[in-house]
Write a protein that holds these residues in place. Structure first.
Motif, mmCIF file in Angstrom:
data_model
loop_
_atom_site.group_PDB
_atom_site.id
_atom_site.type_symbol
_atom_site.label_atom_id
_atom_site.label_comp_id
_atom_site.label_asym_id
_atom_site.label_seq_id
_atom_site.Cartn_x
_atom_site.Cartn_y
_atom_site.Cartn_z
ATOM 1 N N GLY A 18 43.585 79.380 -47.494
ATOM 2 C CA GLY A 18 44.958 78.495 -47.206
ATOM 3 C C GLY A 18 44.117 76.199 -47.229
ATOM 4 O O GLY A 18 43.528 76.266 -48.047
ATOM 5 N N ASN A 19 44.321 76.415 -46.482
ATOM 6 C CA ASN A 19 44.274 74.217 -46.310
ATOM 7 C C ASN A 19 44.132 74.078 -45.335
ATOM 8 O O ASN A 19 44.100 74.309 -43.709
ATOM 9 C CB ASN A 19 45.727 72.984 -46.804
ATOM 10 C CG ASN A 19 45.428 72.702 -47.209
ATOM 11 O OD1 ASN A 19 44.365 72.265 -46.672
ATOM 12 N ND2 ASN A 19 46.371 71.783 -47.733
ATOM 13 N N PRO A 20 42.218 73.462 -45.069
ATOM 14 C CA PRO A 20 41.394 73.198 -44.078
ATOM 15 C C PRO A 20 41.992 71.337 -43.779
ATOM 16 O O PRO A 20 42.165 70.905 -44.204
ATOM 17 C CB PRO A 20 40.219 73.571 -44.740
ATOM 18 C CG PRO A 20 40.777 72.744 -45.941
ATOM 19 C CD PRO A 20 42.026 73.169 -46.559
ATOM 20 N N ALA A 21 42.488 71.665 -42.226
ATOM 21 C CA ALA A 21 42.598 70.334 -41.274
ATOM 22 C C ALA A 21 41.728 70.419 -40.417
ATOM 23 O O ALA A 21 41.590 71.179 -39.969
ATOM 24 C CB ALA A 21 44.356 70.867 -41.073
ATOM 25 N N HIS A 73 50.762 71.098 -43.411
ATOM 26 C CA HIS A 73 49.884 72.443 -42.887
ATOM 27 C C HIS A 73 48.849 71.386 -41.632
ATOM 28 O O HIS A 73 48.634 71.926 -40.616
ATOM 29 C CB HIS A 73 48.693 72.287 -44.310
ATOM 30 C CG HIS A 73 46.772 71.267 -44.153
ATOM 31 N ND1 HIS A 73 47.814 70.317 -45.199
ATOM 32 C CD2 HIS A 73 46.235 71.136 -43.428
ATOM 33 C CE1 HIS A 73 46.912 69.479 -45.544
ATOM 34 N NE2 HIS A 73 45.686 70.343 -44.276
ATOM 35 N N ALA A 74 48.635 70.410 -41.716
ATOM 36 C CA ALA A 74 47.832 69.767 -40.431
ATOM 37 C C ALA A 74 48.777 69.978 -39.487
ATOM 38 O O ALA A 74 48.157 69.612 -38.332
ATOM 39 C CB ALA A 74 47.995 68.244 -40.808
ATOM 40 N N THR A 75 50.878 69.480 -39.712
ATOM 41 C CA THR A 75 51.494 70.493 -38.403
ATOM 42 C C THR A 75 50.893 71.377 -37.887
ATOM 43 O O THR A 75 51.459 71.857 -36.620
ATOM 44 C CB THR A 75 52.693 69.843 -38.573
ATOM 45 O OG1 THR A 75 52.502 68.571 -39.574
ATOM 46 C CG2 THR A 75 53.905 70.306 -37.225
ATOM 47 N N LEU A 76 50.668 72.241 -38.879
ATOM 48 C CA LEU A 76 50.563 73.752 -38.166
ATOM 49 C C LEU A 76 49.270 74.345 -37.847
ATOM 50 O O LEU A 76 49.583 74.678 -36.878
ATOM 51 C CB LEU A 76 50.677 74.990 -39.946
ATOM 52 C CG LEU A 76 50.660 76.046 -39.625
ATOM 53 C CD1 LEU A 76 52.272 76.065 -39.609
ATOM 54 C CD2 LEU A 76 50.523 77.091 -40.303
ATOM 55 N N ALA A 77 48.405 73.201 -38.201
ATOM 56 C CA ALA A 77 47.133 73.298 -37.494
ATOM 57 C C ALA A 77 47.452 73.189 -36.298
ATOM 58 O O ALA A 77 46.451 73.337 -34.858
ATOM 59 C CB ALA A 77 46.037 72.884 -38.460
ATOM 60 N N ALA A 78 47.877 71.529 -35.832
ATOM 61 C CA ALA A 78 47.787 70.830 -34.904
ATOM 62 C C ALA A 78 48.546 72.174 -33.283
ATOM 63 O O ALA A 78 48.662 71.912 -32.085
ATOM 64 C CB ALA A 78 48.307 69.765 -34.458
ATOM 65 N N ALA A 79 49.949 72.718 -34.045
ATOM 66 C CA ALA A 79 50.688 73.729 -33.282
ATOM 67 C C ALA A 79 49.659 74.889 -32.883
ATOM 68 O O ALA A 79 49.413 74.812 -31.322
ATOM 69 C CB ALA A 79 51.781 73.746 -33.702
ATOM 70 N N TYR A 80 49.353 75.484 -33.988
ATOM 71 C CA TYR A 80 48.277 76.411 -33.405
ATOM 72 C C TYR A 80 47.221 76.379 -32.310
ATOM 73 O O TYR A 80 46.923 76.758 -31.425
ATOM 74 C CB TYR A 80 47.358 77.565 -35.080
ATOM 75 C CG TYR A 80 46.617 78.094 -34.775
ATOM 76 C CD1 TYR A 80 47.097 79.248 -34.272
ATOM 77 C CD2 TYR A 80 44.804 78.167 -34.497
ATOM 78 C CE1 TYR A 80 46.346 80.524 -34.288
ATOM 79 C CE2 TYR A 80 43.923 78.923 -34.195
ATOM 80 C CZ TYR A 80 44.436 80.257 -34.568
ATOM 81 O OH TYR A 80 43.659 81.299 -33.840
ATOM 82 N N VAL A 81 46.550 74.547 -32.232
ATOM 83 C CA VAL A 81 45.533 74.540 -31.292
ATOM 84 C C VAL A 81 46.547 74.141 -30.726
ATOM 85 O O VAL A 81 45.652 74.827 -29.329
ATOM 86 C CB VAL A 81 44.932 72.706 -32.179
ATOM 87 C CG1 VAL A 81 43.999 72.761 -30.477
ATOM 88 C CG2 VAL A 81 44.368 73.463 -33.057
#
Length: 259
Positions: A18-21, A73-81
């Motif tokens: 995937g894409n790291p953020a 991908h950084a929005t997805l990562a922020a939501a995951y956190v």
């Protein structure tokens, strides 16, 4: 100042794909120059910063070089956190961003983002563009990014563009895409002015990809695959003036930055 940091692999359920953020929750906004320095130090394609404001989260994204207007991908990562570590009882989030209010809904392990649709306008294929890509597409479109359409998946796998020549093209990024062999469509995404060159998995590019493939495939739900070395799967839906982009995410690290 001690700032929490999480590094998330987005659009995958496996580490190192995937894409790291990087994601940095803040209590209040800090100076833009500090956020830019953090993003440069992280040296990932994007670092996301957010603060909670009422029922919304204000969200911003920084590449190592500059702030951008939209990042999937950084929005997805922020939501995951937020879902996994900060507000575990939530199942939907609204982010206030430079691209308007973006909603993310949690459905088991899948996170679904509602983004603006950015349909491209067809444009001429120039000699300079063909030389930069190293291969002539059969169609070319322009929205925020250029999108070059090729005949088959193998074209996308094998394309090897000249980053120096792509820098001469006036666009933030260049999408290359084709119909997939085992999925609906495949893509890759190049950012010539960025240190990373090729982005592993690009949610915002699918704001342009989805409306195009809806017309070509005559359907509104898709499975998409980004053919970078890390690769990633995106589950997509066309909502007319908006698109839904869904994927999974996994934690790589969490800690603190001392600024």
């Amino acid at each position: 100042m001690r700032i929490p940091i999480y590094q998330i692999d987005a659009f995958t359920n496996e580490l190192f794909r995937g894409n790291p953020a990087a994601v940095c929750p803040l209590e209040q906004w800090i100076d833009d120059t500090i956020m830019q320095k953090i993003a440069r130090e992280n040296n990932l394609s994007e670092t996301a910063f957010f603060i909670k404001k009422g029922d919304l989260y204000e969200l911003r994204w920084f590449t190592p070089e500059f702030e951008i207007d939209l990042c999937g991908h950084a929005t997805l990562a922020a939501a995951y956190v937020i879902f996994e570590y900060l507000e575990k009882d939530l199942n939907n989030i609204s982010f206030d961003t430079k691209s308007g209010v973006l909603k993310v809904v949690k459905k088991n392990t899948l996170l679904s983002m509602i983004f603006p649709s950015r349909e491209g306008k067809k444009c001429d294929i120039t000699k300079e563009f063909v030389e930069a890509l190293g291969k002539k597409p059969f169609e070319l479109y322009k929205s925020r990014d250029y999108m070059a359409v090729f005949e088959k998946e193998e074209d996308i796998r094998n394309i090897n563009p000249s980053m120096e020549k792509l820098k001469e093209i006036n666009a933030f990024g260049i999408i290359v895409t084709a119909k997939g062999s085992d999925v609906d469509f495949v893509s890759r995404y190049f950012i010539p002015d960025s240190t990373i060159g090729e982005d592993p998995v690009t949610g915002s590019a699918h704001c342009t990809l989805i409306p195009y493939w809806r017309k070509i495939l005559n359907k509104d739900k898709f499975v998409a695959y980004q053919l970078s070395n890390r690769s990633g799967i995106l589950y997509c839906r066309d909502l007319n003036d908006k698109v839904e982009i869904s994927g999974e995410a996994v934690l790589y690290l969490k800690g603190y930055i001392n600024v």
